[in-house]
Structures are given as structure tokens and as C-alpha cells.
Design a protein around this motif. Structure first.
Motif, PDB file in Angstrom:
ATOM      1  N   GLU A   1       0.831  -1.202   0.000  1.00 40.01           N
ATOM      2  CA  GLU A   1       0.000   0.000   0.000  1.00 40.01           C
ATOM      3  C   GLU A   1       0.865   1.252   0.000  1.00 40.01           C
ATOM      4  OE1 GLU A   1      -4.228   1.402   1.889  1.00 40.01           O
ATOM      5  OE2 GLU A   1      -2.943   0.104   3.099  1.00 40.01           O
TER       6      GLU A   1
ATOM      7  N   ARG B   1      -4.658  -0.694  -2.848  1.00 42.35           N
ATOM      8  CA  ARG B   1      -5.389   0.098  -1.862  1.00 42.35           C
ATOM      9  C   ARG B   1      -6.221  -0.877  -1.049  1.00 42.35           C
ATOM     10  NH1 ARG B   1     -10.639   0.297  -3.060  1.00 42.35           N
ATOM     11  NH2 ARG B   1     -11.341   0.116  -5.224  1.00 42.35           N
TER      12      ARG B   1
ATOM     13  N   THR C   1      -4.023  -1.331  -7.705  1.00 41.16           N
ATOM     14  CA  THR C   1      -4.321  -0.018  -8.280  1.00 41.16           C
ATOM     15  C   THR C   1      -3.862   0.050  -9.723  1.00 41.16           C
ATOM     16  OG1 THR C   1      -2.225   0.905  -7.549  1.00 41.16           O
ATOM     17  CG2 THR C   1      -4.095   1.129  -6.057  1.00 41.16           C
TER      18      THR C   1
END
Length: 240
Positions: A57, A63, A77
Motif C-alpha cells: 500500500e 489500496r 491499483t
């Protein structure tokens, strides 16, 4: 289940996810398996899975969201450039990059960016123009002027449309601002230098807008190397 090697177990999770990304098993928008499933499949503890997810992250590769439903869990992502910029900023903060190396990298990135912008001819340069306009304001302190200077160069990199170039420039921005601020203290006539920098910025932008890629490239190189030399900083070619 407990990890047999807690200090390394989270790396097993990272390597698994990296492998899935490389072979196409996972892609942007895909959801990672639940923590419990990853822990069981890889033979590690759930704490190690959570540690690996925190790293991913921070890197901007996933995410995470709690709860249930389509937005919950860990999702890959589509644009992880924020993570790249953050990692570079951390390296800069830890003084992991010599200034001469930042300088050389800046030349490579910016020469490419301005030439690419000039060749395209349809880039949105609104933000770059706004930075130039702000630099024309009277009575700017050197620090404020140089912050806008760095912003101008970053906006050009962003306008190029290359996410890696933009993220790298964003990550190096602190280092770039740092060395140009330090250099400003060595300049004999700041007002004259600021006036020259304004003209050079405008010339680079004009070359881009008129589609002259060779001129844009030469102008931005002269602009960066000229300030570096005027500030008394040793060029990479002079390093022993």
C-alpha cells in the motif's frame, strides 16, 4: 499458524504477489485473495500477510478498505505512481542519492520531457504557464521563487503524459529544491539571476509551444547546467 521466520515471512507474500502481477494472474482492479487464504496457501501467519499488504500500500500498488462489498479488501491499483514518488522522497530524505546523480537524472528526464512536449504539439501547458506567471510577481523571496521554479519543471514533466517520468520528478523534487536553494546562497547577484531564469523559462516554453524540440532540449539543458555552474557546484564530469 505461526511464522517459522517472522522477519522474512512477509517477503514470501510480496514475492507471490509480484509473481502474479508479472505473469498476468493479477492486474489493475483485481482483488487480492483474503488474508486468511494467502496465509494458508503460503504457510505464513496472517500478521506477515498484513505486513506485506502495508508495504504494497505504501508503494502505491494496492489500496485497502475494511468492511464488505465490491470496494472492500485489497485491490491492485491502476496508477501506482504516487507510491514511486513517495519511495523516492524517502530515499532523498535519507540522503540515499548523491546530488550529482540527481542532477544527471534531472537532465535526462527534462530533456526528454520538453522534446516530447514540443513534438506532440497538443500538450496542456496551463499549469506550467501558471507557475511562470507566479514567478513574475514582484518582491518574491528567493525561497519562494525557487519553489515555483521547481514546480514549473515538475509541471512540464507531468504535461509530458509519461507517468514514470512525472513520478520520478515528483520524488526527486525535494532534492532538486534543496540543491538549488543551497546554490542560491552562493550567487553574487540574486536579482540578476532571477531575471535570467525567468527569461530562460519563457524561452523553453516558447520552444515547446512552437514545436521546436531541438531548441527546447538545448535550452532546458543550458538552463539547468548554467544554474548549477553559477552556484559553484561541481559537475558530475569533475568528480574524482
Amino acid at each position: 499458524m505461526t511464522d517459522t521466520t517472522p522477519a522474512r515471512a512477509w517477503r514470501v507474500v510480496l514475492e507471490k504477489i509480484e509473481g502474479d502481477l508479472l505473469n498476468g494472474t493479477l492486474g489493475p482492479g483485481d482483488r487480492l485473495p483474503p488474508e486468511r487464504e494467502l496465509a494458508a496457501d503460503l504457510g505464513v501467519g496472517r500478521s506477515s500477510v498484513r505486513e506485506a499488504l502495508r508495504v504494497l500500500e505504501v508503494m502505491g500498488l494496492i489500496r485497502t478498505a475494511t468492511g464488505s462489498g465490491p470496494t472492500a479488501g485489497a485491490i491492485v491499483t491502476a496508477t501506482p505512481r504516487g507510491g514511486l514518488a513517495q519511495l523516492l522522497r524517502l530515499q532523498v530524505a535519507a540522503q540515499g542519492f548523491p546530488i550529482a546523480d540527481v542532477y544527471e537524472t534531472r537532465l535526462l528526464l527534462e530533456e526528454w520531457a520538453v522534446a516530447h512536449l514540443a513534438a506532440r504539439g497538443d500538450a496542456d501547458l496551463t499549469d506550467a504557464r501558471a507557475a511562470l506567471a507566479a514567478m513574475d510577481a514582484g518582491a518574491l523571496a528567493p525561497g519562494d521563487f525557487l519553489a515555483l521554479d521547481a514546480q514549473f519543471h515538475l509541471r512540464l514533466a507531468e504535461a509530458s503524459g509519461n507517468a514514470v517520468v512525472a513520478a520520478t520528478m515528483a520524488g526527486l523534487r525535494t532534492a532538486i529544491e534543496g540543491y538549488i536553494r543551497t546554490g542560491a546562497q552562493r550567487l553574487p547577484d540574486w536579482a540578476a539571476t532571477a531575471d535570467r531564469l525567468r527569461h530562460e523559462h519563457a524561452a523553453v516554453l516558447h520552444a515547446i509551444e512552437t514545436g521546436d524540440a531541438a531548441a527546447a532540449q538545448a535550452l532546458v539543458r543550458a538552463h539547468i547546467t548554467g544554474y548549477y555552474a553559477d552556484a559553484g557546484m561541481r559537475a558530475p564530469s569533475e568528480r574524482i
